[in-house]
Scaffold this active site. Structure first.
Site, PDB file in Angstrom:
ATOM      1  N   HIS A 211      53.467  10.772 -12.709  1.00 47.84           N
ATOM      2  CA  HIS A 211      54.389  11.871 -12.403  1.00 47.84           C
ATOM      3  C   HIS A 211      53.723  13.216 -12.672  1.00 47.84           C
ATOM      4  O   HIS A 211      53.703  14.102 -11.799  1.00 47.84           O
ATOM      5  CB  HIS A 211      55.648  11.708 -13.267  1.00 47.84           C
ATOM      6  CG  HIS A 211      56.664  12.787 -13.097  1.00 47.84           C
ATOM      7  ND1 HIS A 211      57.837  12.600 -12.396  1.00 47.84           N
ATOM      8  CD2 HIS A 211      56.706  14.073 -13.542  1.00 47.84           C
ATOM      9  CE1 HIS A 211      58.548  13.718 -12.409  1.00 47.84           C
ATOM     10  NE2 HIS A 211      57.879  14.631 -13.109  1.00 47.84           N
ATOM     11  N   GLU A 212      53.186  13.382 -13.871  1.00 50.17           N
ATOM     12  CA  GLU A 212      52.575  14.671 -14.219  1.00 50.17           C
ATOM     13  C   GLU A 212      51.326  14.939 -13.387  1.00 50.17           C
ATOM     14  O   GLU A 212      51.030  16.096 -13.052  1.00 50.17           O
ATOM     15  CB  GLU A 212      52.260  14.725 -15.715  1.00 50.17           C
ATOM     16  CG  GLU A 212      53.488  14.596 -16.620  1.00 50.17           C
ATOM     17  CD  GLU A 212      54.608  15.558 -16.253  1.00 50.17           C
ATOM     18  OE1 GLU A 212      54.326  16.669 -15.775  1.00 50.17           O
ATOM     19  OE2 GLU A 212      55.786  15.183 -16.439  1.00 50.17           O
TER      20      GLU A 212
ATOM     21  N   HIS B 114      52.330  16.630 -10.193  1.00 54.93           N
ATOM     22  CA  HIS B 114      52.448  18.084 -10.337  1.00 54.93           C
ATOM     23  C   HIS B 114      51.067  18.729 -10.305  1.00 54.93           C
ATOM     24  O   HIS B 114      50.845  19.745  -9.648  1.00 54.93           O
ATOM     25  CB  HIS B 114      53.119  18.429 -11.670  1.00 54.93           C
ATOM     26  CG  HIS B 114      54.585  18.243 -11.694  1.00 54.93           C
ATOM     27  ND1 HIS B 114      55.431  18.847 -10.787  1.00 54.93           N
ATOM     28  CD2 HIS B 114      55.389  17.529 -12.525  1.00 54.93           C
ATOM     29  CE1 HIS B 114      56.679  18.513 -11.060  1.00 54.93           C
ATOM     30  NE2 HIS B 114      56.681  17.716 -12.107  1.00 54.93           N
TER      31      HIS B 114
ATOM     32  N   GLU C 228      59.610  19.020  -7.788  1.00 60.80           N
ATOM     33  CA  GLU C 228      59.437  17.651  -8.287  1.00 60.80           C
ATOM     34  C   GLU C 228      59.037  16.664  -7.184  1.00 60.80           C
ATOM     35  O   GLU C 228      58.839  15.483  -7.469  1.00 60.80           O
ATOM     36  CB  GLU C 228      60.726  17.160  -8.957  1.00 60.80           C
ATOM     37  CG  GLU C 228      61.138  17.929 -10.207  1.00 60.80           C
ATOM     38  CD  GLU C 228      60.185  17.738 -11.373  1.00 60.80           C
ATOM     39  OE1 GLU C 228      59.472  16.711 -11.394  1.00 60.80           O
ATOM     40  OE2 GLU C 228      60.139  18.609 -12.262  1.00 60.80           O
TER      41      GLU C 228
ATOM     42  N   ILE D  18      67.341  22.833 -20.135  1.00 57.88           N
ATOM     43  CA  ILE D  18      68.183  23.939 -19.678  1.00 57.88           C
ATOM     44  C   ILE D  18      68.323  25.068 -20.693  1.00 57.88           C
ATOM     45  O   ILE D  18      68.654  26.190 -20.323  1.00 57.88           O
ATOM     46  CB  ILE D  18      69.574  23.450 -19.221  1.00 57.88           C
ATOM     47  CG1 ILE D  18      70.412  22.943 -20.403  1.00 57.88           C
ATOM     48  CG2 ILE D  18      69.438  22.353 -18.175  1.00 57.88           C
ATOM     49  CD1 ILE D  18      71.865  22.652 -20.033  1.00 57.88           C
ATOM     50  N   PHE D  19      68.069  24.797 -21.970  1.00 55.75           N
ATOM     51  CA  PHE D  19      68.193  25.846 -22.979  1.00 55.75           C
ATOM     52  C   PHE D  19      66.854  26.281 -23.566  1.00 55.75           C
ATOM     53  O   PHE D  19      66.785  27.307 -24.235  1.00 55.75           O
ATOM     54  CB  PHE D  19      69.128  25.393 -24.107  1.00 55.75           C
ATOM     55  CG  PHE D  19      70.530  25.111 -23.662  1.00 55.75           C
ATOM     56  CD1 PHE D  19      71.283  26.089 -23.044  1.00 55.75           C
ATOM     57  CD2 PHE D  19      71.096  23.858 -23.841  1.00 55.75           C
ATOM     58  CE1 PHE D  19      72.584  25.832 -22.619  1.00 55.75           C
ATOM     59  CE2 PHE D  19      72.387  23.585 -23.426  1.00 55.75           C
ATOM     60  CZ  PHE D  19      73.139  24.572 -22.805  1.00 55.75           C
TER      61      PHE D  19
ATOM     62  N   GLY E 194      62.985  25.905 -18.020  1.00 54.68           N
ATOM     63  CA  GLY E 194      63.360  26.641 -16.819  1.00 54.68           C
ATOM     64  C   GLY E 194      64.386  25.961 -15.940  1.00 54.68           C
ATOM     65  O   GLY E 194      64.535  26.332 -14.776  1.00 54.68           O
ATOM     66  N   TYR E 195      65.123  24.974 -16.474  1.00 57.94           N
ATOM     67  CA  TYR E 195      66.000  24.175 -15.624  1.00 57.94           C
ATOM     68  C   TYR E 195      67.479  24.549 -15.719  1.00 57.94           C
ATOM     69  O   TYR E 195      68.329  23.770 -15.283  1.00 57.94           O
ATOM     70  CB  TYR E 195      65.830  22.690 -15.953  1.00 57.94           C
ATOM     71  CG  TYR E 195      64.607  22.079 -15.316  1.00 57.94           C
ATOM     72  CD1 TYR E 195      64.697  21.375 -14.127  1.00 57.94           C
ATOM     73  CD2 TYR E 195      63.349  22.219 -15.893  1.00 57.94           C
ATOM     74  CE1 TYR E 195      63.579  20.815 -13.534  1.00 57.94           C
ATOM     75  CE2 TYR E 195      62.218  21.679 -15.310  1.00 57.94           C
ATOM     76  CZ  TYR E 195      62.348  20.969 -14.129  1.00 57.94           C
ATOM     77  OH  TYR E 195      61.222  20.421 -13.541  1.00 57.94           O
TER      78      TYR E 195
END
Length: 759
Positions: free
Chosen positions: A544-545, A548, A574, A678-679, A682-683
């Site tokens: 996966h990585e 990217h 993604e 999310i916190f 960047g999502y």
């Protein structure tokens, strides 16, 4: 999933502007990092050598100590401010004819030296965290955020970009170069609007205060998770060895090694722990936590670990409590979004994504949930029936109405092992990291025409486990990219999860044509004299990585703001990563690496077939879990009122009732306090991107299936096409067009549902 808990991989002007206020790190750096003034050069020359200012090559990690960060940032901030003021004056006074080269390339050169230094600091904050670095980072962060805010809110720069946009012709036959430039301008204008360029007076001042505070809160949020994860451990004494009966040898060795390292840290340099006799130290870092929930037969241990995990960084520790941080983040994001004319932060977030509205995200979510929901009920019912039949009296229905959360993973693993007659432990010896890397590199050579070669020693690294590789084009043998790989979990100083970050960006303005990536995982480390023996999920995470990384490294876009992953809409980014995971079930690919680490024997055919069959095991449960996370994120950022009576945990319960009715979280569940995507990343209002992009990635892999995965020549042709479109075009072309260029049509969810056994 432990993927991508921190992925602040921004380089483009648009992303710099957007993410200064929402992420804990800039993960950007550039070789030969831009234009440094004479004054700065003299300051660098006369000062004690500062490695953060040595930007002629990849970072000098052996020299990068926290005490150098603040002096470097101060010098670079002053220089950047001076140069940008000069550019603003020039644009304000002299910008009469539309000249792209006089605007964004100049901005890129000016900001690049600071981005390099700050990007390296952000990277180290994730992989080599410590009190001194934290203090230096947090001291400089407000100044850095303020400096990039000046770019976002520059009227002369905005006006110049508008003039450039107004000069465009309607000619559809423009070159790829010009398309990149147009996308860069469009993205910059959008980012400046979202960055407050249209605000004035007290409103602008308040908006900027919010940006500073959000950056601080994001960093604190991530630090609290790391600290709370490190703070907990459970030691199982040798006398209680029976409580771990049946746990894999690899897990026992990991826990024994953890205890040995703990004793040595406490001063017992001669400590030596036998994995068979213990003691064993269980922690909350990813590999240890997953192994405990999956394999420890003792319910009390599983419950203790589970409860510790789901309550990290919450009310139990006032100093590390993320609840007030979350509340303040949501309140401030709502306030700033309304200043910009949006009803809520979700609308603001979607302004720069593929998904047009909150409703369109909900439509896709409900479409998948309609298929996955019934499957999830059935899957959990099967696991429960199996647990009651095998678990003894304590799992009888009159004593346990339903499986508890710390039971589901354990019995799911046992059920899967019996159903497919294969265990995770049986597979590990065939997935040694060195062999997996060789097989993964052979795959990209076969389908994309690139060769990956070890280059250890050519670049300095931050830990002895980190590797360095060069990437070459097969046909020309030209060196086209490089990357670092940091593969193992290090709970003492490394954040959890897995991510790809940018080290060096391809950019014509910066005269850099060899991009460099950071690939970071938290996989099972080597134990004793054995190599890292990976779980299959860790293999998928690595692929996966690397996906990217490939989009970053194989880009043919040369405008820095849209090269590689830059300028790619967040809900499309993604695509390459999830696409690469599909190859973990492709026979030629798997047999390129699945060899026993001791004997060299290939993975038995029957085990490979069982591995493929397992792909859809609990697919309904997993899909509903992702939909739950995405919907919870979107609800908090679109409909939740931070000033209302409902709490964030009330929202969590409400969304869980819709997407997790089969497996509701405990009342004390504080998952939100560690929802770093999310916190702390960047999502925010963007977690849905995983499913949005998965539709495209599954459909893209379908193109290879259509020609036959055993048809080498056709697979090679399709692979080259994927490289020339999805991997090469970067953010220079809208992702919907990129997908059409590759697939010949718009994406459909059919392949995703089929791959997950939900069609």
């Amino acid at each position: 999933s432990f993927l991508t808990q921190q992925r602040a991989r921004q380089i483009s002007f648009e992303q710099v502007v957007m993410l200064t206020a929402s992420t804990s790190a800039f993960s950007s750096g550039r070789l030969f990092a831009g234009r440094i003034s004479k004054q700065t050069f003299l300051a660098m020359s006369t000062a004690i050598a500062n490695p953060f200012l040595e930007q002629e090559t990849t970072p000098k990690f052996s020299k990068l100590e926290p005490q150098f960060l603040t002096p470097a940032v101060d010098v670079l901030l002053e220089d950047m401010k001076s140069q940008f003021e000069q550019l603003e004056k020039k644009l304000d006074e002299d910008f009469k004819e539309a000249d792209y080269d006089a605007v964004l390339p100049e901005v890129e050169k000016i900001r690049s030296p600071l981005e390099y230094a700050w990007g390296v600091a952000g990277h180290l904050n994730g992989v080599k965290n410590g009190d001194e670095l934290r203090a230096a980072y947090e001291a400089s962060q407000p100044k850095v955020v303020q400096s990039f805010t000046a770019f976002a809110q520059s009227k002369p720069l905005y006006d110049a970009l508008v003039k450039l946009q107004e000069s465009w012709s309607d000619d559809d036959a423009i070159s790829f170069k010009e398309r990149q430039q147009r996308r860069a301008i469009e993205g910059s204008l959008r980012a400046m609007k979202l960055g407050g360029v249209g605000l004035e007076g007290a409103e602008k001042e308040r908006f900027n205060e919010i940006r500073l505070r959000l950056a601080e809160l994001s960093t604190n949020f991530s630090n609290n998770i790391l600290d709370e994860t490190k703070a907990f451990s459970l030691t199982v004494d040798s006398a209680d060895a029976a409580k771990l009966d049946g746990a894999p040898a690899s897990a026992m060795a990991m826990w024994a090694q953890s205890h040995e390292q703990y004793l040595k840290k406490e001063g017992n340099d001669d400590a030596k722990i036998d994995p068979e006799t213990g003691p064993w130290r269980i922690t909350l870092d990813g590999p240890s936590y997953i192994a405990t929930l999956s394999h420890v037969p003792d319910r009390e241990i599983r419950e203790q670990i589970y409860r510790a995990y789901i309550t990290r960084a919450s009310e139990g520790n006032a100093e590390k409590n993320n609840v007030p941080i979350i509340n303040e983040i949501l309140k401030l994001k709502t306030e700033s979004a309304k200043m910009l004319g949006y009803a809520n932060y979700a609308e603001q977030s979607l302004a720069s994504k593929m998904a047009p509205t909150v409703e369109s995200v909900a439509e896709l979510t409900d479409l998948i949930a309609a298929k996955a929901g019934p499957a999830a009920y059935t899957e959990l019912e099967e696991i429960t029936t199996y647990a009651r039949s095998k678990g003894g009296d304590e799992y009888a229905e009159d004593k346990l109405a339903k499986l508890m959360p710390w039971d589901v993973t354990f019995w799911s693993e046992r059920f899967k092992e019996e159903k497919y007659a294969v265990t995770e432990e049986e597979l590990r010896p065939y997935f040694a990291l060195p062999a997996v890397l060789d097989g993964m590199f052979e795959l990209v050579k076969r389908i994309f025409g690139v060769v990956v070669k070890p280059a250890d020693g050519e670049a300095e690294v931050w830990n002895e486990d980190v590797r360095y590789f060069n990437v070459y084009d097969v046909d020309t043998n030209v060196h086209i990219a490089s990357f670092f790989l940091d593969p193992y979990s290090r709970p003492a100083d490394k954040r959890g999860g897995a991510w790809m970050d940018v080290c060096i960006q391809k950019s014509e303005a910066m005269k850099r044509d060899i991009p460099v990536a950071y690939l970071t995982c938290n996989g099972s480390p080597p134990v004793g004299d054995k190599p890292s023996l990976m779980t299959f999920r860790e293999v998928e995470t690595l692929f996966h990585e690397f996906g990217h990384g490939l989009q970053h490294m194989l880009t043919e876009a040369e405008v820095g703001d849209v090269s590689g992953i830059n300028g790619v809409e967040w809900d499309a980014v993604e695509l390459p990563s999830q696409f690469m995971e599909n190859w973990c079930y492709d026979k030629p690919t798997v047999y390129g690496f699945a060899k026993h680490y001791e004997t060299g024997e290939p993975l038995p055919e029957d085990l490979f077939e069982k591995l493929k069959q397992q792909k859809t095991f609990s697919a309904g449960l997993m899909a509903m879990r992702q939909l739950y996370f995405g919907s919870l994120d979107m609800e908090l950022h679109s409909a939740y009122d931070p000033e209302g009576e409902e709490t964030i945990f009330d929202v969590q319960k409400r969304i869980a009732a819709k997407y997790q009715p089969h497996n509701l979280p405990l009342p004390e569940d504080r998952f939100l306090c560690t929802f770093g995507h999310i916190f702390g990343g960047g999502y925010a209002a963007g977690y849905y991107s995983y499913k949005w992009a998965e539709v495209m990635s599954a459909d893209a892999f379908g193109a290879f299936e259509d020609v036959g995965l055993d048809n080498d020549e056709e697979v090679k042709k399709v692979g080259r096409s994927f490289r020339k479109t999805v991997l090469a075009l970067g953010g220079g072309i809208p992702p919907s067009e990129v997908f059409k260029s590759f697939r010949g049509r718009d994406p459909t969810p059919d392949a995703l549902l089929r791959h997950n056994g939900l069609a």
